[in-house]
Design a protein around this motif. Structure first.
Motif, PDB file in Angstrom:
ATOM      1  N   GLY A 270       0.783  -1.231   0.000  1.00  0.00           N
ATOM      2  CA  GLY A 270       0.000   0.000   0.000  1.00  0.00           C
ATOM      3  C   GLY A 270       0.813   1.278   0.000  1.00  0.00           C
ATOM      4  O   GLY A 270       0.243   2.379  -0.023  1.00  0.00           O
ATOM      5  N   TRP A 271       2.137   1.179   0.028  1.00  0.00           N
ATOM      6  CA  TRP A 271       2.961   2.389  -0.072  1.00  0.00           C
ATOM      7  C   TRP A 271       2.829   2.974  -1.479  1.00  0.00           C
ATOM      8  O   TRP A 271       2.522   2.277  -2.430  1.00  0.00           O
ATOM      9  N   ARG A 272       3.091   4.266  -1.602  1.00  0.00           N
ATOM     10  CA  ARG A 272       3.009   4.949  -2.888  1.00  0.00           C
ATOM     11  C   ARG A 272       4.363   5.587  -3.224  1.00  0.00           C
ATOM     12  O   ARG A 272       5.191   5.811  -2.359  1.00  0.00           O
ATOM     13  N   ALA A 273       4.544   5.890  -4.511  1.00  0.00           N
ATOM     14  CA  ALA A 273       5.727   6.615  -5.006  1.00  0.00           C
ATOM     15  C   ALA A 273       7.026   5.920  -4.638  1.00  0.00           C
ATOM     16  O   ALA A 273       8.022   6.565  -4.299  1.00  0.00           O
ATOM     17  N   ALA A 274       7.052   4.598  -4.712  1.00  0.00           N
ATOM     18  CA  ALA A 274       8.279   3.864  -4.405  1.00  0.00           C
ATOM     19  C   ALA A 274       9.345   4.196  -5.445  1.00  0.00           C
ATOM     20  O   ALA A 274       9.090   4.190  -6.651  1.00  0.00           O
ATOM     21  N   ALA A 275      10.538   4.503  -4.962  1.00  0.00           N
ATOM     22  CA  ALA A 275      11.637   4.893  -5.852  1.00  0.00           C
ATOM     23  C   ALA A 275      12.946   4.367  -5.289  1.00  0.00           C
ATOM     24  O   ALA A 275      13.157   4.366  -4.070  1.00  0.00           O
ATOM     25  N   THR A 276      13.832   3.934  -6.184  1.00  0.00           N
ATOM     26  CA  THR A 276      15.140   3.422  -5.786  1.00  0.00           C
ATOM     27  C   THR A 276      16.210   4.442  -6.150  1.00  0.00           C
ATOM     28  O   THR A 276      16.166   5.051  -7.226  1.00  0.00           O
ATOM     29  N   HIS A 277      17.191   4.599  -5.254  1.00  0.00           N
ATOM     30  CA  HIS A 277      18.190   5.667  -5.381  1.00  0.00           C
ATOM     31  C   HIS A 277      19.605   5.090  -5.424  1.00  0.00           C
ATOM     32  O   HIS A 277      19.949   4.224  -4.607  1.00  0.00           O
ATOM     33  N   PRO A 278      20.451   5.580  -6.340  1.00  0.00           N
ATOM     34  CA  PRO A 278      21.836   5.106  -6.401  1.00  0.00           C
ATOM     35  C   PRO A 278      22.722   5.829  -5.392  1.00  0.00           C
ATOM     36  O   PRO A 278      22.437   6.953  -4.985  1.00  0.00           O
ATOM     37  N   ASP A 279      23.817   5.148  -5.003  1.00  0.00           N
ATOM     38  CA  ASP A 279      24.805   5.808  -4.157  1.00  0.00           C
ATOM     39  C   ASP A 279      25.822   6.528  -5.047  1.00  0.00           C
ATOM     40  O   ASP A 279      25.633   6.645  -6.271  1.00  0.00           O
ATOM     41  N   LEU A 280      26.924   6.996  -4.468  1.00  0.00           N
ATOM     42  CA  LEU A 280      27.893   7.775  -5.233  1.00  0.00           C
ATOM     43  C   LEU A 280      28.621   6.941  -6.276  1.00  0.00           C
ATOM     44  O   LEU A 280      29.232   7.493  -7.202  1.00  0.00           O
ATOM     45  N   THR A 281      28.596   5.623  -6.136  1.00  0.00           N
ATOM     46  CA  THR A 281      29.198   4.751  -7.141  1.00  0.00           C
ATOM     47  C   THR A 281      28.185   4.304  -8.185  1.00  0.00           C
ATOM     48  O   THR A 281      28.480   3.425  -8.990  1.00  0.00           O
ATOM     49  N   MET A 282      26.990   4.914  -8.143  1.00  0.00           N
ATOM     50  CA  MET A 282      25.899   4.624  -9.074  1.00  0.00           C
ATOM     51  C   MET A 282      25.348   3.216  -8.931  1.00  0.00           C
ATOM     52  O   MET A 282      24.756   2.662  -9.857  1.00  0.00           O
ATOM     53  N   ARG A 283      25.504   2.633  -7.753  1.00  0.00           N
ATOM     54  CA  ARG A 283      24.862   1.353  -7.450  1.00  0.00           C
ATOM     55  C   ARG A 283      23.579   1.620  -6.685  1.00  0.00           C
ATOM     56  O   ARG A 283      23.575   2.425  -5.755  1.00  0.00           O
ATOM     57  N   ASP A 284      22.504   0.963  -7.064  1.00  0.00           N
ATOM     58  CA  ASP A 284      21.246   1.129  -6.341  1.00  0.00           C
ATOM     59  C   ASP A 284      21.472   0.777  -4.873  1.00  0.00           C
ATOM     60  O   ASP A 284      21.938  -0.322  -4.555  1.00  0.00           O
ATOM     61  N   ARG A 285      21.112   1.693  -3.989  1.00  0.00           N
ATOM     62  CA  ARG A 285      21.480   1.525  -2.585  1.00  0.00           C
ATOM     63  C   ARG A 285      20.295   1.614  -1.621  1.00  0.00           C
ATOM     64  O   ARG A 285      20.311   1.015  -0.548  1.00  0.00           O
ATOM     65  N   ALA A 286      19.275   2.390  -1.969  1.00  0.00           N
ATOM     66  CA  ALA A 286      18.159   2.586  -1.041  1.00  0.00           C
ATOM     67  C   ALA A 286      16.873   2.765  -1.825  1.00  0.00           C
ATOM     68  O   ALA A 286      16.878   3.259  -2.964  1.00  0.00           O
ATOM     69  N   THR A 287      15.765   2.350  -1.194  1.00  0.00           N
ATOM     70  CA  THR A 287      14.447   2.559  -1.772  1.00  0.00           C
ATOM     71  C   THR A 287      13.587   3.313  -0.776  1.00  0.00           C
ATOM     72  O   THR A 287      13.612   3.019   0.424  1.00  0.00           O
ATOM     73  N   THR A 288      12.843   4.282  -1.288  1.00  0.00           N
ATOM     74  CA  THR A 288      11.953   5.103  -0.471  1.00  0.00           C
ATOM     75  C   THR A 288      10.525   4.955  -0.978  1.00  0.00           C
ATOM     76  O   THR A 288      10.287   4.574  -2.127  1.00  0.00           O
ATOM     77  N   ALA A 289       9.585   5.254  -0.107  1.00  0.00           N
ATOM     78  CA  ALA A 289       8.175   5.267  -0.481  1.00  0.00           C
ATOM     79  C   ALA A 289       7.425   6.159   0.505  1.00  0.00           C
ATOM     80  O   ALA A 289       7.961   6.529   1.562  1.00  0.00           O
ATOM     81  N   VAL A 290       6.200   6.484   0.159  1.00  0.00           N
ATOM     82  CA  VAL A 290       5.376   7.402   0.947  1.00  0.00           C
ATOM     83  C   VAL A 290       4.092   6.709   1.338  1.00  0.00           C
ATOM     84  O   VAL A 290       3.444   6.027   0.524  1.00  0.00           O
ATOM     85  N   ARG A 291       3.685   6.908   2.599  1.00  0.00           N
ATOM     86  CA  ARG A 291       2.421   6.339   3.060  1.00  0.00           C
ATOM     87  C   ARG A 291       1.254   7.190   2.579  1.00  0.00           C
ATOM     88  O   ARG A 291       1.259   8.397   2.766  1.00  0.00           O
TER      89      ARG A 291
END
Length: 292
Positions: A270-291
């Protein structure tokens, strides 16, 4: 390998140590050699480099202690266990056996949590760090967003001791650490949290880390997350929905190959706007979402 001969100068000590560490497969032997000598002499890395350039002598007592640390590092004991501290953003965290050593890549995960916390409309936003380990993400949020109230959960006795020490030494009145499983964390905060952050265990059970420092010294409970590495992430998603208020965010660190699956988990819950973010080496490192 035979033991290193006692060095008589800073430059001599650094050369011998770098050679020994390089022979043991250390990735940055010169850096580790300088940091270990700085720890012995009470100097910064720059101070050690200056002492080497000046041709400073090395006291016999410091020489013996340094050689011992170099030999222990050559066995692939983590540098941070030998110095007792790990830098994290503006902080120097106390670490040692029983706690996961915070990595530089987690600093951008903390930045995502801090940015979301600063964007909160609340005058005193609430943040939660689930599975805090040494307290790295919680303390980064608490010190860099001083008007926030930060709650950290940890269920490992050894890690909790380190987190409590770091909170006592570096934190203020706006951060607390609780000994509790993340699945049951902070029911009194349900529906009030602006940011739920976590660096959970996400290594698949059968994926053995390459580095001996990780494989032999980081706690298994902080590394392995089930057959696909995402067992704890699934719990985090549900707990985050319980804790977050509408518009609140979740920030989860993960391996570079896991972003797509984590987005699916979050969106299915049920989370919305899930997005994955790269670190400084351009490797996917974290995912965020909004309730919602």
């Amino acid at each position: 390998m035979p033991p290193l001969p006692p060095p008589d100068s800073v430059s001599h000590a650094l050369r011998g140590a770098a050679e020994r560490l390089a022979g043991s497969g250390i990735a940055d032997p010169a850096v580790d050699a300088e940091l270990l000598l700085g720890h012995v002499l009470g100097l910064s890395r720059g101070g050690v480099q200056a002492a080497a350039i000046r041709g400073d002598e090395l006291p016999e007592s410091a020489s013996a202690r340094y050689l011992d640390l170099v030999e222990r590092r050559a066995t692939r004991m983590p540098l941070q266990h030998l110095t007792g501290c790990a830098p994290f953003r503006s902080l120097e965290l106390a670490v040692g056996p029983g706690v996961f050593v915070p990595r530089p890549e987690t600093e951008m995960v903390a930045q995502l949590a801090i940015d979301a916390l600063k964007a909160s409309a609340s005058a005193s936003p609430v943040a939660v760090d689930l599975g805090t380990g040494s307290g790295a993400i919680a303390l980064a949020m608490a010190t860099e967003v001083p008007h926030a109230r930060v709650h950290a959960a940890e269920n490992s006795v050894e890690a909790f001791v380190w987190a409590r020490e770091n909170v006592a030494r570096l934190g203020g009145d706006n951060v607390r650490v609780a000994f509790i499983d993340l699945a049951d964390a902070f029911p009194e905060l349900d529906g009030t949290v602006s940011v739920v952050a976590s660096n959970p265990p996400y290594v698949p059970d059968d994926a053995i880390p390459r580095d001996p420092e990780v494989r032999h010294h980081d706690p298994a409970a902080a590394l392995y997350g089930g057959p696909d590495g995402l067992d704890v992430v699934r719990v985090l998603s549900r707990v985050g929905l319980r804790l977050a208020h509408p518009g609140g965010s979740i920030v989860i660190e993960h391996g570079e190959w896991q972003g797509e699956e984590i987005r699916r988990i979050l969106e299915a819950d049920g989370w919305r706007a899930a997005a994955t973010h790269p670190d400084l080496t351009m490797r996917d490192r974290a995912t965020t979402a909004v309730r919602p």
